[in-house]
Each structure stands twice: as structure tokens, then as C-alpha cells.
Design a protein around this motif. Structure first.
Motif, PDB file in Angstrom:
ATOM      1  N   GLU A   7      37.726 -52.780  47.227  1.00  0.00           N
ATOM      2  CA  GLU A   7      38.761 -52.663  48.263  1.00  0.00           C
ATOM      3  C   GLU A   7      40.079 -53.179  47.668  1.00  0.00           C
ATOM      4  O   GLU A   7      40.111 -54.247  47.030  1.00  0.00           O
ATOM      5  CB  GLU A   7      38.346 -53.504  49.484  1.00  0.00           C
ATOM      6  CG  GLU A   7      39.362 -53.555  50.613  1.00  0.00           C
ATOM      7  CD  GLU A   7      39.319 -52.333  51.541  1.00  0.00           C
ATOM      8  OE1 GLU A   7      38.413 -51.503  51.409  1.00  0.00           O
ATOM      9  OE2 GLU A   7      40.218 -52.229  52.400  1.00  0.00           O
ATOM     10  N   GLY A   8      41.134 -52.392  47.825  1.00  0.00           N
ATOM     11  CA  GLY A   8      42.443 -52.803  47.329  1.00  0.00           C
ATOM     12  C   GLY A   8      42.703 -52.453  45.873  1.00  0.00           C
ATOM     13  O   GLY A   8      43.841 -52.520  45.410  1.00  0.00           O
ATOM     14  N   GLN A   9      41.660 -52.048  45.153  1.00  0.00           N
ATOM     15  CA  GLN A   9      41.835 -51.747  43.721  1.00  0.00           C
ATOM     16  C   GLN A   9      42.597 -50.441  43.555  1.00  0.00           C
ATOM     17  O   GLN A   9      42.278 -49.425  44.173  1.00  0.00           O
ATOM     18  CB  GLN A   9      40.444 -51.649  43.067  1.00  0.00           C
ATOM     19  CG  GLN A   9      40.498 -51.491  41.545  1.00  0.00           C
ATOM     20  CD  GLN A   9      39.085 -51.308  40.963  1.00  0.00           C
ATOM     21  OE1 GLN A   9      38.086 -51.623  41.612  1.00  0.00           O
ATOM     22  NE2 GLN A   9      39.015 -50.796  39.758  1.00  0.00           N
ATOM     23  N   ARG A  10      43.658 -50.507  42.730  1.00  0.00           N
ATOM     24  CA  ARG A  10      44.471 -49.312  42.502  1.00  0.00           C
ATOM     25  C   ARG A  10      43.851 -48.452  41.404  1.00  0.00           C
ATOM     26  O   ARG A  10      43.502 -48.952  40.336  1.00  0.00           O
ATOM     27  CB  ARG A  10      45.891 -49.687  42.070  1.00  0.00           C
ATOM     28  CG  ARG A  10      46.704 -50.324  43.179  1.00  0.00           C
ATOM     29  CD  ARG A  10      48.014 -50.873  42.622  1.00  0.00           C
ATOM     30  NE  ARG A  10      48.633 -51.764  43.600  1.00  0.00           N
ATOM     31  CZ  ARG A  10      49.481 -51.337  44.548  1.00  0.00           C
ATOM     32  NH1 ARG A  10      49.809 -50.066  44.613  1.00  0.00           N
ATOM     33  NH2 ARG A  10      49.989 -52.190  45.418  1.00  0.00           N
ATOM     34  N   THR A  11      43.709 -47.162  41.692  1.00  0.00           N
ATOM     35  CA  THR A  11      43.235 -46.217  40.680  1.00  0.00           C
ATOM     36  C   THR A  11      44.149 -44.999  40.769  1.00  0.00           C
ATOM     37  O   THR A  11      44.999 -44.926  41.665  1.00  0.00           O
ATOM     38  CB  THR A  11      41.788 -45.772  40.958  1.00  0.00           C
ATOM     39  OG1 THR A  11      41.780 -44.926  42.112  1.00  0.00           O
ATOM     40  CG2 THR A  11      40.853 -46.958  41.186  1.00  0.00           C
ATOM     41  N   THR A  12      43.965 -44.029  39.888  1.00  0.00           N
ATOM     42  CA  THR A  12      44.864 -42.866  39.913  1.00  0.00           C
ATOM     43  C   THR A  12      44.636 -41.997  41.138  1.00  0.00           C
ATOM     44  O   THR A  12      45.462 -41.155  41.471  1.00  0.00           O
ATOM     45  CB  THR A  12      44.695 -42.016  38.643  1.00  0.00           C
ATOM     46  OG1 THR A  12      43.328 -41.613  38.557  1.00  0.00           O
ATOM     47  CG2 THR A  12      45.068 -42.784  37.394  1.00  0.00           C
ATOM     48  N   THR A  13      43.509 -42.182  41.817  1.00  0.00           N
ATOM     49  CA  THR A  13      43.290 -41.422  43.054  1.00  0.00           C
ATOM     50  C   THR A  13      43.233 -42.333  44.279  1.00  0.00           C
ATOM     51  O   THR A  13      42.865 -41.872  45.374  1.00  0.00           O
ATOM     52  CB  THR A  13      41.994 -40.579  42.969  1.00  0.00           C
ATOM     53  OG1 THR A  13      40.932 -41.414  42.512  1.00  0.00           O
ATOM     54  CG2 THR A  13      42.146 -39.406  42.020  1.00  0.00           C
ATOM     55  N   SER A  14      43.555 -43.594  44.080  1.00  0.00           N
ATOM     56  CA  SER A  14      43.757 -44.498  45.232  1.00  0.00           C
ATOM     57  C   SER A  14      44.953 -45.365  44.855  1.00  0.00           C
ATOM     58  O   SER A  14      44.826 -46.545  44.600  1.00  0.00           O
ATOM     59  CB  SER A  14      42.508 -45.346  45.511  1.00  0.00           C
ATOM     60  OG  SER A  14      42.175 -46.158  44.403  1.00  0.00           O
ATOM     61  N   HIS A  69      39.110 -48.975  52.811  1.00  0.00           N
ATOM     62  CA  HIS A  69      37.808 -48.532  53.325  1.00  0.00           C
ATOM     63  C   HIS A  69      37.940 -47.546  54.477  1.00  0.00           C
ATOM     64  O   HIS A  69      37.052 -46.748  54.716  1.00  0.00           O
ATOM     65  CB  HIS A  69      36.955 -49.749  53.736  1.00  0.00           C
ATOM     66  CG  HIS A  69      37.449 -50.459  54.962  1.00  0.00           C
ATOM     67  ND1 HIS A  69      38.438 -51.408  54.890  1.00  0.00           N
ATOM     68  CD2 HIS A  69      37.100 -50.338  56.263  1.00  0.00           C
ATOM     69  CE1 HIS A  69      38.669 -51.847  56.126  1.00  0.00           C
ATOM     70  NE2 HIS A  69      37.881 -51.213  56.966  1.00  0.00           N
ATOM     71  N   LEU A  70      39.098 -47.590  55.172  1.00  0.00           N
ATOM     72  CA  LEU A  70      39.276 -46.648  56.279  1.00  0.00           C
ATOM     73  C   LEU A  70      39.451 -45.219  55.769  1.00  0.00           C
ATOM     74  O   LEU A  70      39.130 -44.256  56.465  1.00  0.00           O
ATOM     75  CB  LEU A  70      40.487 -47.046  57.125  1.00  0.00           C
ATOM     76  CG  LEU A  70      40.355 -48.383  57.861  1.00  0.00           C
ATOM     77  CD1 LEU A  70      41.657 -48.742  58.560  1.00  0.00           C
ATOM     78  CD2 LEU A  70      39.203 -48.325  58.864  1.00  0.00           C
ATOM     79  N   ILE A  71      39.982 -45.108  54.562  1.00  0.00           N
ATOM     80  CA  ILE A  71      40.207 -43.784  53.978  1.00  0.00           C
ATOM     81  C   ILE A  71      39.079 -43.427  53.006  1.00  0.00           C
ATOM     82  O   ILE A  71      38.591 -42.300  52.997  1.00  0.00           O
ATOM     83  CB  ILE A  71      41.561 -43.742  53.225  1.00  0.00           C
ATOM     84  CG1 ILE A  71      42.698 -44.085  54.186  1.00  0.00           C
ATOM     85  CG2 ILE A  71      41.785 -42.373  52.575  1.00  0.00           C
ATOM     86  CD1 ILE A  71      44.032 -44.316  53.501  1.00  0.00           C
ATOM     87  N   HIS A  72      38.707 -44.396  52.184  1.00  0.00           N
ATOM     88  CA  HIS A  72      37.818 -44.092  51.052  1.00  0.00           C
ATOM     89  C   HIS A  72      36.402 -44.624  51.213  1.00  0.00           C
ATOM     90  O   HIS A  72      35.567 -44.384  50.354  1.00  0.00           O
ATOM     91  CB  HIS A  72      38.392 -44.705  49.764  1.00  0.00           C
ATOM     92  CG  HIS A  72      39.822 -44.342  49.498  1.00  0.00           C
ATOM     93  ND1 HIS A  72      40.858 -45.257  49.582  1.00  0.00           N
ATOM     94  CD2 HIS A  72      40.389 -43.167  49.169  1.00  0.00           C
ATOM     95  CE1 HIS A  72      41.997 -44.646  49.300  1.00  0.00           C
ATOM     96  NE2 HIS A  72      41.743 -43.382  49.053  1.00  0.00           N
TER      97      HIS A  72
END
Lengths: 249, 355, 214
Positions: free
Chosen positions: A138-145, A151-154
Motif C-alpha cells: 500500500e502506498g508503494q509507487r510503481t510505473t502503473t501505480s 487498496h481502493l483502486i488496486h
């Protein structure tokens, strides 16, 4: 001259091509040593998956097959069913096992396939360039997040060892890490135990290894190891989740 | 074993046992369920391997693993299930492993229906998997021919290290016919499976089953090697039947169930004084292009008949190379045409000519 | 013969063709298709022939019963047990698997006929032992006793009278050991039958589901 240390016979002489600080190399070594120490290298068949470890078929010094993305456990099922006395293992990342291949992995476990799964959880897609994994925190930045996993989105990070501990056919499930020498020794013990169980035909074994990906995480290797300890282990607690062998001992 | 009466799917399963199958991996789908049902009983009784996989995707990858480990392996499915297997089929072809795949076609696209169809010609011969690969595709027209082909196909797959696809429609899978399982098959040289991942205790060096070549030069070389093999298959394995080909007024091209209907139509047309021949491809890949060179110039045209909207038609047009008028007759959705409909198509040939 | 008949047998033994022939010849009121095994060649495909013979067909309550593989059976399947004097034939799916549908009729205590169709050329019913094994399996799954045998020994177009007689010899042994009558001998219309002593009632068969071209 006295030999203080030599590379495991379980690894080929091919130079490992993983990034500096990536823990794939360490886990390869632990798997290789376990197979060598158990004296089963000559009858081992590994299944390489799709991800950064795709080239593991060049590194493990035993027969290898390379599986389509996510299908390693199905392929290993095919191998083990026709070669029941060989030692069969898969080496899979979190995208391969926990996302596209979760059906194959769960059903292999549920059938009690007598294979060993080495599951590398580094909370990111390494090979394809740092996209969100099912295990991304949760909160971890990735190229697709890019704003961080929400958690509400992913959805939430998926807990593979906890899930597999519920499956009847799983004989041994443990989550380990390699962020310091002590953890590394524990990881070695777990991996070797899993292979021992397979040799004893006890059923499906899975070792989840919390691993690092400094390049995609954007951290130095030491910081990445610290991140495993500080950020990953609270979400993915380490320990034995299932051990069917206890009753036998 | 003398003659017996068998259902097509059941016969396919027994023929696989006669062909020396070691392992079967499958997933239920109508109209081919009798194949895994029969094998589940008889393979386990013989101490061999049967696994009902969690999906067609898993089943074909089990096939991949077991074939890579040196076993004689088969899977079977029907149209949407074969679609799911395409990924694994491409890997198996790329890694050059032998296996036998049975496809019992039903109507599509999508979930379609469960009645017989030939709408998976493209799927079988063009492939849904990625890359330049080919399957050796057989389209038998009777249960007897299916049995004989299947028994031999394990040897053919081993010889070329290539998947063999047996393509039948649901009618052949479900119908009953009297058959003989002991017809001898051609003896072939079967090379040692020195590629099998049986462990380094059992062979020199490491064996790696793989379709992964990141270096473009290496991948091109691998493809050229595959093409050379495919050419060899074209030269050696192309199979077809020519019927009634002395100075035909028309020639029908049909395979599988459709060729059986066409046989009746040809007899009915003969009674009307119209002499019609037939080219019946037995291998759909490699396609019997050379057979078309034997159609005389005087022939008024070629009727391609399929239980599809016209898929083999492409190969007919390619093979005829513009020498004749080509017409098309097709029924789909699970409808099996009557011979009279083909008679009618010949009588009204010009209206059906493909522009 | 009881008015309510269930047709059972190894799959592919010829149950459905016999159901249709018998229903039409002996003017049954209803044919109930309970085949949840086969996707093709079920009695529901002969709906036109049955309608012409004024025989009610019950298969599935779905509006497209003919081409579906969903194992829906109709609640109307109970009708022959609820009304009196109805002559009905139930076409079961093959083997013990198909015969388990009879469990749905456990609440009725009417006598029924459970007839076993046998074709000696089906490898799984090629001798006395195998046939008796099948009878036990069917009785186990259905919870009912088989009440009679039907000799349907054939190789389709290649059938000879000698083949059928060979089947009769084996069925007589089954009949003797299991104390079951041979109710019918089925002979396709192209096979000559003059001067042969067949066991049971001779049923001349015309195949209704098989196309002319195969």
C-alpha cells in the motif's frame, strides 16, 4: 592451498546477470547448495518462469525447462507425474506466481503435487520495468501505480504463504528473507527442508522469499535490504505457515 | 481384436492407448468428454498418468512439461478449449517437443454451440499461438481413419519433434462405427529422446527445454531450422485422396465429415450424368497443393465445401492458382448439410463462384 | 410388460433408436428423454417423427432442448407415474451413470420395466461377465432391478443374422444366470430374418437418428 570456499556445484559457471544488490543471486545459491548437499542435483529438473529469473535455466546446474508466464507449476506437474522419482522445482517471481499463475500454483498445491516452489516476492515487476505487482505494498509507487498503491483502486497486497497454508495438499509453507546473514541462514534451512520433504514424497512445498529490487525500487542495495526488513516484513510476516511434517517427528 | 462398434471419442481414447500414450492431461468440454473419461479409467489402471487439469491452459502446459521429460503425451479439447491451449502449443512447437492434440470441433465463435462444425480450420492450420510455427494437422473422415492416424501420430510427433493435431468435428466424436483397432501402422524410425530433462544422472551435459532466444541472430537461426523441418514434413507427410478424377466435370474439395457427405452427393450427381471428382485433403497442414495440378483444364470448376464460412477456401484458391472457377458451399452453426444441398450447389455452380 | 419402461444399457448400445422404434410401433403415449450424458443422438432429436406418431416427447423445459448440453431434466418426467394408464418409455443415458436418474423416482412404488440393451460388439459388453458386471453397476446406481434384456447385437450396415444369433447365445447365458427374460431381439430392416428362432419379441429397426450418408 587450503580451499576456504567454493561455488556450489549446483550453479553453472555462467556469470549471474542480475543487478547489483538484487537478491536473486543469493537465493539461486541457496537452492543450488540445498540440491548439492542432498545429493539430488543429477536427478533435479528445474522450471524457469517468466520474469527477471527467466535465465535461471542458464544458472542452475541441472536439467531445466522454461515455462510460459505463470505456467511453471503446470509444467512441473507434467514433469513430476512422468518422472516421479526426480526432484522437480519451480523458481517464480510474484507476477508469475501470484498474478498470472495463481490458478496453476494453487491447483498444483491442492493436488499435492510433490514439487518445490521457490517464490521470489520483491513487490514489483522487475523484468518489464517496475510495474505494480500483486504483492506491491500500500502506498508503494510503481510505473502503473504512480501515486502509490491504493487498496481502493488496486486491492491489497496478496499474501501467498497465508493462502497456501490453508491448502490440504501443501506439506510445507514458510516465508523467509535474505536481508541479513541470520535471515539468510534461516532461508537456507527452509529451502533445504522443502527439498527434503520432496525427496520424502510428502507433497507440495512452497518457500516465499522476501527479496529486493534496488533498481526498480530506486534505492541503494543496503537501503533496499533495510526496506525489506522495515516495510515488507510487517505486511508479510516471516515464519512457518504450514508444516505437515511436525506430526511425523 | 476383431471388429467392434465404437463411439468416435471412445475410439480416439483407445487408439491413444494402442499408440503407446504415457500421460494425458485435459479439461472437460463438450463434445469430447468421452476421451478423458475413458482414459481416466484405463490409464490409471495401466499405471500411467491421467490428470484432470484446472484449465485447458494448465493442461497444455502439463503436456509441455511431460513431453519435455520424454513421455508420450496427449491432450484433447474442443474449439474454445483449443483456443485456450494456443499459448502452450506455440511453446511446445518452439521448444520442438512431440505431443498429440485432439480437437473435436463445435460451432463458434465464442461459446457458440455444441453441435459439429469445421470452423476451426484457421485455428488448426494458421495457429492462434505466436510465431512462425506449424502443427502437423490430420483431418480423418471416418472413425477407422481416426484410429489409424492417431496410432501413427505418436510416432510422427516423435520423429519430427513436433506437435500433431488430429482435427475432427463433433459428429465424428459422437457417432458410432464398426472399427478394427489392429490394423498395422507404418513402421518409422524413432530417434532417441536425447533432449529429455530426465536429470543429468541419465545423460551427458544438461538438457534444457526452451523456446527463448533473446539474440535475434540465434532466434532467426532457430526459425530457419524450424522451416527446414517444416519443408521436410511437406515433402514426406502430405496426404490426400483423389476420387473420381478421370475427366471430371467438376471437382469438390472437402475434408472430414464434409467429404463423406460429398461422396453421397457425387453418386447422386453421377445418376444425373454429371461426373464429379473429389480432392480430399487428409493433412490440412501440409496442404496437398500438388493435387490441384492434376485437375484437368477441361474441368468446369472447383467447389470447396466446408462446415464453415470458407476457411479452407483460402488454400483451395492458393493451390488452384487461378486456373479454374472456384465456388464455395458452407453450412455453419452446427448444421450438418444433406448430400442434396451439395448436389444443388454443383447444379448452380456459377451462382456460387467466388469473385 | 409394465406400461412404464426405462431403457438402459452401455452407452452406444442403441437405446435411443430402440426407444423410438418401440414407441412408434407399439403406440406409446410418451417418450421421456432423460439422457444427461450425450450431447448428440438423443431421442429429442426425433421430435418430428414422434409428433407424427402422436407421441408426446418430454425432454427439457428449456426452450431449445435439442441442441443444449445442459443436463436439465423436466419436472414433467413424473407424469406417467401420476396418471393412470399411461404407456411411457424413458430413455436413460448410458451406463450406471445415466441410470442414476432412476433415483429421482424413488418415491413412486409402481412396478416398472428396466430393460437392458446389449450389443456384443461394444467392447465393454462383449461377454457374459462384463454384461453381468454392468447389470450390477446399473442396479447399484439406479436402486432398481433390471427386469429384462434386449439383444441389439449389431455392426450397423455390416450386421449379419449370424452376428445376432451369436449375441443371443451369450444373452441366453446372462438370462439363465440372472433369471432375466430376453424381451426383444432387435434386427435392422436390411438383415434377413426368415426361418430364425429369435428370443423374445422381434423388433424390426429403422435407424432414425443416423444420416443416410454414413
Amino acid at each position: 592451498m587450503e580451499v576456504k570456499y567454493r561455488k556450489s556445484q549446483g550453479l553453472t559457471d555462467k556469470k549471474l546477470s542480475y543487478c547489483p544488490g538484487c537478491t536473486h543471486g543469493i537465493v539461486h545459491k541457496l537452492v543450488a547448495e540445498s540440491l548439492e548437499e542432498l545429493g539430488v542435483l543429477g536427478k533435479s529438473v528445474g522450471v524457469a518462469s517468466v520474469g527477471c529469473s527467466v535465465f535461471s535455466y542458464e544458472f542452475f546446474n541441472c536439467d531445466m525447462q522454461q515455462a510460459p508466464h505463470g505456467r511453471a507449476c503446470a509444467e512441473a506437474t507434467g514433469i513430476k507425474r512422468v518422472l516421479p522419482n526426480n526432484v522437480v522445482f519451480t523458481y517464480q517471481g510474484d507476477g508469475d506466481l501470484a498474478s498470472i499463475g495463481i490458478a496453476e500454483t494453487i491447483h498444483a498445491a491442492n493436488r499435492g503435487e510433490n514439487i518445490t516452489v521457490i517464490f521470489i516476492n520483491n513487490a514489483i515487476y522487475g523484468m518489464t520495468g517496475g510495474q505494480m505487482a500483486p504483492t506491491t505494498l500500500e502506498g508503494q509507487r510503481t510505473t502503473t501505480s504512480q501515486d502509490g498503491r491504493n487498496h481502493l483502486i488496486h486491492g491489497n497486497p496478496i499474501k501467498i504463504s497465508e493462502i497456501f497454508s490453508q491448502i490440504e495438499g501443501a506439506a510445507y509453507v514458510e516465508r523467509v528473507s535474505v536481508y541479513n546473514p541470520k535471515q539468510l541462514m534461516k532461508a537456507k534451512k527452509a529451502i533445504k527442508k522443502a527439498f527434503t520433504y520432496q525427496v520424502e514424497k510428502r507433497g507440495f512445498t512452497l518457500i516465499e522469499v522476501l527479496s529486493s529490487c534496488p533498481v526498480n525500487w530506486g534505492m541503494t542495495p543496503p537501503d533496499a535490504l533495510k526496506w525489506i526488513e522495515e516495510k515488507m516484513t510487517p505486511v508479510f510476516p516471516m515464519g512457518v505457515f504450514k508444516d505437515s511434517g511436525e506430526a511425523h517427528e | 481384436m476383431a471388429k467392434v462398434l465404437m463411439k468416435g471419442n471412445e475410439a480416439i481414447a483407445l487408439a491413444a492407448l494402442k499408440g503407446g500414450i504415457d500421460a494425458f492431461f485435459g479439461y472437460p468440454i463438450t463434445p469430447q468428454n468421452e476421451i478423458p473419461e475413458y482414459l481416466s479409467k484405463h490409464l490409471l489402471a495401466a499405471g500411467k498418468v491421467f490428470v484432470q487439469a484446472e484449465s485447458e491452459v494448465a493442461a497444455i502446459n502439463m503436456v509441455y512439461g511431460a513431453a519435455g521429460a520424454g513421455a508420450r503425451v496427449m491432450t484433447s479439447s474442443s474449439s474454445p478449449g483449443i483456443a485456450l491451449k494456443q499459448e502452450g502449443i506455440s511453446y511446445i512447437a518452439g521448444a520442438e517437443l512431440p505431443c498429440v492434440i485432439v480437437s473435436v470441433m463445435r460451432g463458434g465463435p465464442g461459446l457458440g454451440g455444441i453441435q459439429p462444425s469445421q470452423a476451426d480450420y484457421y485455428q488448426a492450420t494458421r495457429g492462434g499461438g505466436n510465431g512462425d510455427y506449424q502443427l502437423i494437422v490430420y483431418a480423418p473422415e471416418t472413425i477407422q481413419e481416426t484410429i489409424d492416424t492417431l496410432k501413427e501420430s505418436f510416432d510422427i510427433a516423435d520423429y519430427y519433434r513436433n506437435p500433431v493435431l488430429i482435427l475432427v468435428d463433433g459428429l465424428i466424436g459422437q457417432m458410432m462405427e464398426s472399427v478394427d483397432f489392429d490394423k498395422p501402422i507404418r513402421k518409422r524410425f524413432i530417434p532417441e529422446k536425447d533432449y529429455a530433462t530426465t536429470g543429468t544422472d541419465h545423460h551427458p551435459g544438461r538438457n534444457i527445454v526452451n523456446s527463448h532466444y533473446l539474440n535475434p541472430d540465434e532466434l532467426e537461426q532457430h526459425n530457419l531450422h524450424l522451416q527446414k523441418k517444416y519443408q521436410q514434413i511437406k515433402n514426406n507427410e502430405t496426404k490426400f485422396e483423389m476420387i473420381n478424377m478421370e475427366q471430371p466435370d467438376y471437382v469438390i474439395v472437402a475434408y472430414g465429415t464434409m467429404s463423406r457427405i460429398a461422396r453421397s452427393a457425387i453418386e447422386m450427381l453421377e445418376e444425373q450424368g454429371i461426373h464429379v471428382g473429389m480432392i480430399r485433403p487428409i493433412t490440412l497442414w501440409p496442404y496437398p497443393r500438388a493435387a490441384f495440378d492434376q485437375i484437368p483444364k477441361s474441368c468446369k470448376g472447383i467447389l470447396c465445401a466446408e462446415m464453415s464460412m470458407g476457411q479452407m477456401l483460402d488454400d483451395v484458391l492458393i493451390s488452384d492458382r487461378g486456373r479454374h472457377d472456384v465456388a464455395f458451399f458452407g453450412r455453419v452453426g452446427g448444421i450438418v448439410p444433406e448430400p442434396e444441398e451439395i448436389v444443388d450447389a454443383i447444379l448452380h455452380f456459377q451462382e456460387r463462384v467466388v469473385k | 410388460m409394465q406400461p412404464i419402461v426405462f431403457m438402459t444399457g452401455y452407452y452406444g448400445s442403441g437405446k435411443t433408436e430402440i426407444v423410438l422404434e418401440l414407441a412408434i410401433r407399439d403406440q406409446y403415449d410418451m417418450v421421456i428423454d432423460l439422457d444427461i450424458i450425450n450431447p448428440y443422438f438423443r431421442s429429442r432429436e426425433a421430435h418430428r417423427a414422434l409428433a407424427e406418431a402422436h407421441i408426446q416427447l418430454i425432454s427439457s423445459d428449456h426452450d431449445q432442448p435439442t441442441y443444449a448440453d445442459m443436463p436439465y431434466v423436466s419436472g414433467r418426467m413424473y407424469a406417467p407415474f401420476l396418471e393412470t394408464g399411461v404407456k411411457a418409455i424413458y430413455d436413460l443415458g448410458g451406463n450406471d451413470l445415466g441410470a442414476k436418474l432412476l433415483r429421482q423416482f424413488e418415491m413412486f412404488d409402481q412396478e416398472i420395466e428396466l430393460l437392458l440393451v446389449v450389443n456384443l460388439f461394444r467392447p465393454e459388453t462383449s461377454d457374459t461377465e462384463k454384461i453381468i458386471q454392468l447389470i450390477h453397476a446399473i442396479e447399484g446406481s439406479s436402486g432398481r432391478k433390471v427386469t429384462g434384456l434386449i439383444n441389439n447385437t449389431n455392426l450397423l450396415k455390416e450386421t449379419t443374422a449370424e452376428d445376432i444369433l451369436a449375441g443371443q447365445v451369450v444373452l441366453r447365458e446372462v438370462s439363465h444366470r440372472m433369471k432375466l427374460p430376453i424381451r426383444f431381439t432387435v434386427v435392422e430392416r436390411h438383415v434377413p430374418v426368415e426361418g430364425i428362432a429369435w428370443d423374445g419379441d422381434l423388433l424390426r429397426l429403422q435407424l432414425r437418428l443416423r444420416k443416410s450418408w454414413y
